[in-house]
Write an enzyme that holds these catalytic residues in place. Structure first.
Site, short mmCIF file in Angstrom:
data_model
loop_
_atom_site.label_atom_id
_atom_site.label_comp_id
_atom_site.label_asym_id
_atom_site.label_seq_id
_atom_site.Cartn_x
_atom_site.Cartn_y
_atom_site.Cartn_z
N HIS A 3 70.47 -37.21 63.99
CA HIS A 3 70.25 -35.89 64.88
C HIS A 3 68.97 -35.37 63.58
CE1 HIS A 3 70.13 -32.46 65.91
NE2 HIS A 3 70.32 -32.45 67.18
N ASN A 24 75.45 -31.54 73.18
CA ASN A 24 75.55 -32.00 71.63
C ASN A 24 75.98 -30.72 71.56
OD1 ASN A 24 75.53 -32.38 69.62
ND2 ASN A 24 73.76 -32.21 68.72
N TRP A 25 77.56 -29.85 71.18
CA TRP A 25 78.56 -29.21 70.39
C TRP A 25 77.21 -28.79 69.02
CZ3 TRP A 25 84.19 -29.67 73.48
CH2 TRP A 25 83.83 -29.93 74.68
N LYS A 26 77.26 -30.13 68.76
CA LYS A 26 77.41 -30.00 67.25
C LYS A 26 78.81 -29.70 66.70
CE LYS A 26 72.72 -28.88 68.07
NZ LYS A 26 71.63 -28.19 67.76
N GLU A 86 63.21 -34.36 70.24
CA GLU A 86 63.35 -33.37 70.08
C GLU A 86 62.19 -32.45 69.19
OE1 GLU A 86 67.84 -32.49 71.01
OE2 GLU A 86 68.32 -33.34 68.56
N SER A 92 66.05 -26.36 72.66
CA SER A 92 66.22 -24.69 73.21
C SER A 92 65.92 -25.09 75.14
CB SER A 92 64.84 -23.49 72.54
OG SER A 92 65.27 -23.65 71.69
N GLY A 103 71.55 -27.92 73.33
CA GLY A 103 72.72 -27.58 72.25
C GLY A 103 73.32 -26.57 72.30
N GLY A 104 73.03 -25.15 71.98
CA GLY A 104 73.22 -23.75 71.91
C GLY A 104 73.53 -23.68 72.99
P1 PGA Z 1 69.39 -26.44 70.80
O1 PGA Z 1 69.75 -27.75 70.49
O2 PGA Z 1 69.30 -26.55 72.12
O3 PGA Z 1 69.72 -25.26 70.42
O4 PGA Z 1 68.19 -25.95 70.31
C1 PGA Z 1 69.30 -28.89 70.69
C2 PGA Z 1 69.82 -30.27 69.85
O5 PGA Z 1 69.24 -29.70 68.25
O6 PGA Z 1 69.86 -31.54 70.15
#
Ligand code: PGA
Length: 261
Positions: free
Chosen positions: A94, A16-18, A169, A219, A240-241
Site C-alpha cells: 500500500h 481497507n480500514w487502515k 491506486e 476516493s 479506504g475512508g
Molecule cells: P481512500 O483510500 O478510499 O480513502 O481514498 C483508498 C486506499 O488508500 O486504499
C-alpha cells in the site's frame, strides 16, 4: 478508446480500514455492515480474530504481513500466523506503507513470495505519485509497469493468477494521503479503466499472468462507485475512508452486487 460495460467477472470490494476504528465494538458493527459475498474486510491486526467470529459471507484480509515465518522480528506478523487465524487475503505494498514506512519494491516482493508460499491471496497495490502523474500517461505507464515488474519478479509458478489481485491506486487520488480535506480526488472512471486495461495487458504480455482481478482504489465513495464499477475492465474497488461509514460501505457493496448476480 471505448470501454465495454458488460462484465462477466464478479466484482470484489476490499474494505481497507487502515488504522481504524479505535474499539472492538466499532469494529464489530462495521464488520457486520460489510458482511457480504465478494467483499474482503481488512481490519487492523488486533481485530482480526474478533472480526472473523462475526462475519459469515465476507472474507477476512490483513493490511500487511512480514516475509519471515517467525523469529526475532519485534512487532511483525507473519503470513503463517495470518493463515492460522483464518485470514484469506493480505494487502501488500500500500502506498501509505511505501511512503511512511519506507517500504521498497524489494521488501514488497519478499512479502508477496512469503504470503504466496503459505497460500494467502495477495492484493498488491500499485500507483503513481502526483509528480509522475503530472508527467503524463506515458510516464505513468512506465512507472506502473516497473512497479509490477519489481514487486512480482520471481513469483511465476509460486503465485496463481487467481490468488493475485492488483489494486491500481493513483497516490494523488487517495483522499487521505494527498488531501485531507477533499473526498473528490478520484481519477475519472474512464482513465482508471484505461490504466486497468494497460495493467491487465502488461501482466499478460510481460509476466504471463492472466485472469487476475484488477481493482481501482482512491476516493471511491457511494457517489462515484457505480461510475467505476460499470466498466468491465474494473473488477472492483479498494475502499479506504468510505469503508468506515456504515451507510457508505453498504451502498458500495450493494452497487457491486448488481454486477455479481
Ligand atoms: P481512500 O483510500 O478510499 O480513502 O481514498 C483508498 C486506499 O488508500 O486504499
Amino acid at each position: 478508446m471505448i470501454y465495454g460495460r458488460i462484465n462477466f467477472v464478479k466484482k470484489l470490494i476490499v474494505a481497507n480500514w487502515k488504522l481504524n476504528p479505535q474499539t472492538i465494538r466499532e469494529a464489530v458493527t462495521l464488520a457486520q455492515a460489510s458482511d457480504q459475498q465478494n467483499t474482503v474486510i481488512c481490519p487492523p491486526f488486533c481485530f482480526l480474530p474478533t472480526v472473523k467470529k462475526y462475519i459469515k459471507r465476507a472474507s477476512l484480509g490483513a493490511q500487511d504481513c512480514f516475509w519471515e515465518e517467525g523469529g526475532a522480528y519485534t512487532g511483525k506478523v507473519s503470513p503463517v500466523m495470518l493463515k492460522n487465524l483464518g485470514v484469506e487475503y493480505v494487502i501488500v505494498g500500500h502506498s501509505e506503507r511505501r511512503k511512511w514506512l519506507g517500504e521498497t519494491d524489494e521488501m514488497i516482493n519478499r512479502k508477496i513470495k512469503a504470503a504466496a508460499k503459505i497460500g494467502l491471496k495477495i492484493i498488491l497495490c500499485v500507483g503513481e505519485s502526483p509528480a509522475v502523474h503530472q508527467r503524463g500517461i506515458r510516464a505513468v505507464k512506465k512507472f506502473i509497469g516497473s512497479q509490477l515488474l519489481k514487486d512480482l519478479t520471481g513469483t511465476r509458478g509460486k503465485l496463481l493468477a487467481k490468488n493475485l489481485v492488483i489494486a491500481y491506486e493513483p497516490i494523488w487520488a487517495i483522499s487521505t494521503t494527498y488531501s485531507k480535506k477533499s473526498r473528490d480526488n478520484s481519477d475519472t472512471p474512464q482513465d482508471a479503466a484505461g490504466m486497468i486495461n494497460f495493467i491487465k495487458k502488461f501482466l499478460h504480455s510481460t509476466l504471463y499472468i492472466l485472469h487476475s482481478k484488477v481493482l481501482y482504489g482512491g476516493s471511491v465513495t457511494s457517489k462515484n462507485a457505480e461510475n467505476f464499477l460499470k466498466y468491465k475492465e474494473i473488477d472492483g474497488a479498494l475502499v479506504g475512508g468510505a469503508s468506515l461509514k456504515l451507510k457508505e460501505i453498504k451502498k458500495i457493496i450493494q452497487f457491486s452486487s448488481r454486477y455479481n448476480a
